[in-house]
Design a protein around this motif. Sequence first.
Motif, PDB file in Angstrom:
ATOM      1  N   GLY A  34       0.791  -1.228   0.000  1.00 27.50           N
ATOM      2  CA  GLY A  34       0.000   0.000   0.000  1.00 27.50           C
ATOM      3  C   GLY A  34       0.815   1.266   0.000  1.00 27.50           C
ATOM      4  O   GLY A  34       0.367   2.303   0.468  1.00 27.50           O
TER       5      GLY A  34
ATOM      6  N   ASP B 166      -2.350  11.072   4.893  1.00 27.90           N
ATOM      7  CA  ASP B 166      -2.865   9.746   4.556  1.00 27.90           C
ATOM      8  C   ASP B 166      -4.369   9.650   4.767  1.00 27.90           C
ATOM      9  O   ASP B 166      -5.076   8.983   4.001  1.00 27.90           O
TER      10      ASP B 166
ATOM     11  N   GLY C 228      -5.463  11.035   1.295  1.00 23.59           N
ATOM     12  CA  GLY C 228      -5.629   9.661   0.839  1.00 23.59           C
ATOM     13  C   GLY C 228      -7.074   9.214   0.796  1.00 23.59           C
ATOM     14  O   GLY C 228      -7.468   8.438  -0.080  1.00 23.59           O
ATOM     15  N   GLY C 229      -7.895   9.699   1.740  1.00 23.93           N
ATOM     16  CA  GLY C 229      -9.299   9.325   1.734  1.00 23.93           C
ATOM     17  C   GLY C 229     -10.027   9.842   0.502  1.00 23.93           C
ATOM     18  O   GLY C 229     -10.860   9.141  -0.083  1.00 23.93           O
TER      19      GLY C 229
ATOM     20  N   ARG D 290      -8.785   7.752  -2.498  1.00 23.91           N
ATOM     21  CA  ARG D 290      -9.232   6.350  -2.515  1.00 23.91           C
ATOM     22  C   ARG D 290     -10.697   6.216  -2.898  1.00 23.91           C
ATOM     23  O   ARG D 290     -11.063   5.422  -3.753  1.00 23.91           O
ATOM     24  N   SER D 291     -11.551   6.975  -2.250  1.00 25.71           N
ATOM     25  CA  SER D 291     -12.994   6.771  -2.469  1.00 25.71           C
ATOM     26  C   SER D 291     -13.794   8.059  -2.331  1.00 25.71           C
ATOM     27  O   SER D 291     -14.982   7.997  -2.011  1.00 25.71           O
TER      28      SER D 291
ATOM     29  N   GLU E  51     -13.741  10.197  -0.010  1.00 22.26           N
ATOM     30  CA  GLU E  51     -14.275  10.193   1.349  1.00 22.26           C
ATOM     31  C   GLU E  51     -14.508  11.618   1.840  1.00 22.26           C
ATOM     32  O   GLU E  51     -13.593  12.435   1.871  1.00 22.26           O
TER      33      GLU E  51
ATOM     34  N   ARG F   1      -5.780   8.372 -12.160  1.00 22.76           N
ATOM     35  CA  ARG F   1      -7.142   7.916 -11.924  1.00 22.76           C
ATOM     36  C   ARG F   1      -8.131   8.921 -12.535  1.00 22.76           C
ATOM     37  O   ARG F   1      -7.747   9.817 -13.279  1.00 22.76           O
TER      38      ARG F   1
ATOM     39  N   SER G 165      -3.264   7.833  -7.953  1.00 26.09           N
ATOM     40  CA  SER G 165      -3.674   6.758  -7.054  1.00 26.09           C
ATOM     41  C   SER G 165      -3.234   7.075  -5.625  1.00 26.09           C
ATOM     42  O   SER G 165      -2.205   7.719  -5.398  1.00 26.09           O
ATOM     43  N   ALA G 166      -4.031   6.626  -4.653  1.00 23.42           N
ATOM     44  CA  ALA G 166      -3.724   6.905  -3.250  1.00 23.42           C
ATOM     45  C   ALA G 166      -2.421   6.244  -2.826  1.00 23.42           C
ATOM     46  O   ALA G 166      -1.665   6.807  -2.023  1.00 23.42           O
ATOM     47  N   GLU G 167      -2.120   5.054  -3.361  1.00 24.70           N
ATOM     48  CA  GLU G 167      -0.874   4.366  -2.996  1.00 24.70           C
ATOM     49  C   GLU G 167       0.338   5.140  -3.496  1.00 24.70           C
ATOM     50  O   GLU G 167       1.355   5.239  -2.805  1.00 24.70           O
TER      51      GLU G 167
ATOM     52  N   LYS H 248       0.798   8.268  -1.309  1.00 18.34           N
ATOM     53  CA  LYS H 248       1.342   7.876  -0.007  1.00 18.34           C
ATOM     54  C   LYS H 248       2.831   7.546  -0.112  1.00 18.34           C
ATOM     55  O   LYS H 248       3.620   7.887   0.774  1.00 18.34           O
TER      56      LYS H 248
END
Length: 542
Positions: free
Chosen positions: A142, A237, A241-242, A245-246, A248, A521, A532-534, A537
């Motif tokens: 990750g 993160d 990152g949220g 990722r989605s 959030e 993305r 991408s979140a990965e 990070k």
Amino acid sequence: LEFFCMPLNPYAGAWKPAHPSTSLQSSLKSSLQSSRHTSTRQVPPPPSKKPSSLISSLQRSIDAPAAAPPPRFTAAAVSSVDPLSASLNNLAVSDNGRRTETVSASVAASAVPQSRETPESSGHQPPRPTPPPAPLPWEKDGGASTSPSAAPTSAVTGAWVMCSELEAADRQACMEVSRFEATAGTFDLAPKLREADPLLCVKKYRRSAAGGGVQTFENEVPRDGPALAASVDRLLDGVVGGVLRSFERSRSLATAAGFVADRCRAISVDIVTNRIEPNVAAPIMTRIARYYILASYIFCEVKAPKFEHRFNVSALQSSLNMLRSFAVGTSLWRDEFLSYTALLHIAGVVSSTPGLGLDAGAGTTPLCSLVPADFSGGLAHVQGGVKAYPKLAFALRLAEAWEAGNYRLFLRTMKEAPEPLSPWAFLMRCAMSRAAVEVRLCLLKQMNKSLLKGAKMKLAEVGRLLFCSAEEAEAIAKEVKLPIETDRVVFKSLSIEESELEVKRDDNFVLGEALKDRIVREADEDGVTLFSAEFVKYILMN
């Protein structure tokens, strides 16, 4: 004539040449006599001994029927068998400009497993499955790093660690609770209805005109090093990152960036006011500086007030100055933030951007102030490389190429940067993306002056000289209004005037064409293309 027309019989008596002193006529006469004698007698059956290899191979080649030519693999046939050929056939020109279609077809044909057709089996073997691509560094665990030089991740958790309960109550009364720090049931409500989450609330920065850099309350426990590290982990993160990722709590990355920038500024103030040890504060500020560099590139096409570019540049300069003041850590660790300072200064000089460097009006001379005492070599002796500070030496080589007007060397040096998959390499290209466009424009002006009037050059060749693709070369030529005929640029048709280039993202330059599809993305609601979140990070947290 009888001698020369005599049939070849390998089992008859071999003709032996006459003695060197014998005349040619006598040797021919003796040969004819021996041939007549041989033709009248009965030839014995051939011995069981096999003839010589040379004669047998000749006999087989004469008696055997003509073999069918080997099958030829066309590009369409190969691509229908092996998916690897599809990518190989797309290669039209190699790095040095030479055609490679034949090489691509041969490599693709050799990649296809070929089976020999036998009487027992007349079908081809099924193609071997293409192995999956090797995982990239950020695709392992990750994006977490196992490097010993990676900044430590805080393990401090609990209620009101990143923000005091008193401040949270005050901000809740003033309706200043962000959606990124509110409870799960209230984050999507109006600000006056939001409630602060004890595990997500982060201390807010307050301007000097609003009563001080960071507001303090009575009996409030100041944040220590682990609490500040936990705050950075939550911001980079958790919040950034949220969203990546989605989506959030928000579908806009710029909204999350504004929240992160404000809280990072409060962390910088707490490091100074709470007198955090430099060896603890340095990894925290390194992550914050990386975030500002990445944000300046991701949001380069976003206009204010959606994203405040001036504030981002100012905060980045403050972070790098704070890192320089710490003077702790190994030379390899200091090499990173010193190179960021040098690269941003070079980018400011090349693109004539004020405030993006040490002293924008003094050229590359202020870079000498960055050279530490244990740096072996100055600006004039950087070509050999420096082991202790390789990244700073790389930045100084760029400065040398710019000062000499060698723009192609500037672009080649950027392409041959050390550690191409390291976080530093990606952030270096983020910092220099605008400068790379300016240098390509300068190189195009040199080509327009040196070539003959009306000279035409293919876009692929122009892209090779500019270290970019043919599509990017066409865009740059259209930007400066050079005429294009079919797939060729017409030079010296007009003089290239000074023009203000539009600031655009160049993901092919920053990420590379081979990695772009594995990193980029979809876009958010503001039209900002996300990573991408990965990957983010890996860039920020290692």
